[in-house]
Design a protein around this motif. Structure first.
Motif, PDB file in Angstrom:
ATOM      1  N   THR A 122      17.873   9.079   9.097  1.00 12.78           N
ATOM      2  CA  THR A 122      17.500  10.481   9.345  1.00 12.78           C
ATOM      3  C   THR A 122      15.992  10.661   9.499  1.00 12.78           C
ATOM      4  N   ILE A 123      15.221   9.567   9.413  1.00  2.38           N
ATOM      5  CA  ILE A 123      13.764   9.701   9.467  1.00  2.38           C
ATOM      6  C   ILE A 123      13.190   8.923  10.647  1.00  2.38           C
ATOM      7  N   GLN A 124      11.957   9.232  11.007  1.00  2.00           N
ATOM      8  CA  GLN A 124      11.293   8.489  12.078  1.00  2.00           C
ATOM      9  C   GLN A 124       9.896   8.024  11.679  1.00  2.00           C
ATOM     10  N   LEU A 129       8.159  10.212   3.604  1.00  4.89           N
ATOM     11  CA  LEU A 129       9.033  10.061   4.761  1.00  4.89           C
ATOM     12  C   LEU A 129       9.023  11.364   5.555  1.00  4.89           C
ATOM     13  N   HIS A 130       9.024  11.248   6.872  1.00  2.00           N
ATOM     14  CA  HIS A 130       9.160  12.418   7.731  1.00  2.00           C
ATOM     15  C   HIS A 130      10.582  12.450   8.270  1.00  2.00           C
ATOM     16  N   LEU A 146      13.784  13.788  10.477  1.00  2.59           N
ATOM     17  CA  LEU A 146      14.143  14.462  11.728  1.00  2.59           C
ATOM     18  C   LEU A 146      15.188  15.530  11.494  1.00  2.59           C
ATOM     19  N   ASP A 147      15.953  15.388  10.414  1.00  2.00           N
ATOM     20  CA  ASP A 147      17.047  16.305  10.096  1.00  2.00           C
ATOM     21  C   ASP A 147      17.157  16.388   8.578  1.00  2.00           C
ATOM     22  N   MET A 148      16.483  17.371   7.978  1.00  3.38           N
ATOM     23  CA  MET A 148      16.438  17.444   6.530  1.00  3.38           C
ATOM     24  C   MET A 148      17.808  17.719   5.918  1.00  3.38           C
ATOM     25  N   SER A 149      18.663  18.408   6.633  1.00  2.00           N
ATOM     26  CA  SER A 149      20.023  18.623   6.121  1.00  2.00           C
ATOM     27  C   SER A 149      20.742  17.291   5.945  1.00  2.00           C
ATOM     28  N   ALA A 150      20.589  16.398   6.935  1.00  2.00           N
ATOM     29  CA  ALA A 150      21.204  15.079   6.842  1.00  2.00           C
ATOM     30  C   ALA A 150      20.535  14.244   5.751  1.00  2.00           C
ATOM     31  N   SER A 151      19.230  14.402   5.596  1.00  4.79           N
ATOM     32  CA  SER A 151      18.520  13.668   4.545  1.00  4.79           C
ATOM     33  C   SER A 151      18.991  14.129   3.165  1.00  4.79           C
ATOM     34  N   ARG A 152      19.133  15.427   2.989  1.00  4.31           N
ATOM     35  CA  ARG A 152      19.639  15.961   1.714  1.00  4.31           C
ATOM     36  C   ARG A 152      21.049  15.455   1.427  1.00  4.31           C
TER      37      ARG A 152
END
Length: 368
Positions: free
Chosen positions: A175-177, A192-193, A195-201
């Motif tokens: 989920t990060i780049q 970490l940056h 791309l999709d914080m919902s997916a990261s959570r």
């Protein structure tokens, strides 16, 4: 000298030895043409077509010299540097453009089997974002940018076969780049940056135990202290990440809550590196998209210059050279390296909000 001069440096028994190479017609001082000088330290070319037999015609520098910037102040071809911190400057051909206020360094990696080439194989350069989360007084920020974690993971495993990727790391890192480390006066963090914080959570759903809050931002427990070492090895500092926080599109992990509190405080007050006037002045002269980017403290800059140029600078000599930036950019089969060193003093005082102290109350406030 009235023309080009090639200066070669080699080391024997930890002592540097210098060889100066020039065309005879450019040497104005006839004493330098005496046999003892030519034998010991100077090679003289009578003309461009007649050269001494000793000259190594197949030396890599000769093959690469055609891409040098003819207008550069000077250029350096460097192979191995005996210091682990300076792998950035191994096997490089560099042009230095020097002015009273700055040094711009541009060049390429000369080793076709460089780890940088392997690391970013099939990975396109992207915009670096971690400067938006790093405190403006960060001592060092190292950032790796990638568009495809699966490919990036495959690449770094080809360099270090001990790395492993778990299902959890795949779900989170997918989920990060961008991932990097930042050093503050309180300690070290890994950022970490997303791309999709919902997916990261969602990937972090098993790590939701809240330790406390700071500035209304939750700090969570993270009991997987080997994740980053297993997945990235020596690319990241070896710390046992025991807690983390979330700030907009960023995840920040550390082994000390105080480090996270400092990051939260600086981010809330907008005292971040991307807003730092010195950093902006430096990066505006560099590439917008990168594969890797690092900021160097005056202490790091001192060590690197002393190693590359055999000088004896001290970090206090370079106090006004804050936020030096080094970039590595993979472009097809070529890996470029850029560095910008700026002497910078702001012309006006910036009105920052600075935290004087923080106090945790033992009960909720009764009013607004």
């Amino acid at each position: 000298m009235s023309g080009p001069l090639l200066v070669c440096v080699s080391t024997e028994n930890e002592k540097p030895y210098y060889t100066f190479i020039a065309e005879q017609k450019h040497i104005d001082t006839k004493n330098l043409l005496k046999p003892k000088y030519i034998h010991d330290s100077i090679w003289v070319f009578p003309s461009k077509t007649q050269k001494p037999k000793e000259f190594p015609l197949k030396h890599p520098f000769k093959e690469l010299s055609g891409i040098l910037d003819k207008n550069a102040t000077f250029s350096i071809y460097a192979t191995k540097i005996k210091h682990p911190k300076f792998s950035l400057f191994e096997n490089v051909l560099l042009d230095f453009n020097v002015s009273p206020e700055s040094i711009a360094i541009n060049g390429i990696y000369t080793n076709p089997n460089s780890d940088w080439i392997k690391m970013f194989d099939l990975i396109a350069p992207k915009t670096q974002e971690l400067d938006k989360i790093a405190p403006d007084d960060v001592q060092n920020l190292n950032s790796y940018v990638f568009s495809d974690f699966d490919q990036f993971s495959k690449n770094i495993k080809s360099i270090d076969s001990t790395l492993t990727t778990t299902e959890f790391s795949k779900s989170l890192m997918g989920t990060i780049q961008e991932i990097g480390s930042l050093n503050t006066t309180d300690g070290t963090a890994i950022a970490l940056h997303s791309l999709d914080m919902s997916a990261s959570r969602e990937a972090l759903v098993g790590f939701q135990e809240q330790l406390n809050t700071f500035r209304s931002v939750p700090i969570f427990k993270f009991n997987n202290d080997t994740l980053f070492q297993q997945s990235f090895g020596t690319l990241l500092p070896k710390i046992k990440t025991s807690n983390y926080t979330i700030l907009d599109d960023f995840l920040v992990f550390s082994n000390q809550e105080r480090v996270l509190e400092d990051v939260i405080s600086k981010y809330t007050n907008k005292n971040i590196l991307s807003s730092n006037e010195s950093f902006q002045n430096t990066t505006q002269k560099l590439s917008y998209e990168v594969s890797f980017q690092a900021t160097l403290s005056p202490d790091d800059l001192t060590q690197i210059l002393n190693t590359l140029l055999d000088t004896s600078l001290s970090s206090t000599d370079l106090d006004d050279y804050q936020n030096t930036v080094v970039q590595v950019i993979k472009d097809d089969a070529v890996v470029h390296i850029n560095e910008q060193i700026e002497h910078f003093r702001p012309t006006r005082q910036r009105n920052n909000i600075n935290e004087v102290f923080s106090l945790a109350l033992d009960a909720p406030l009764l009013g607004d």
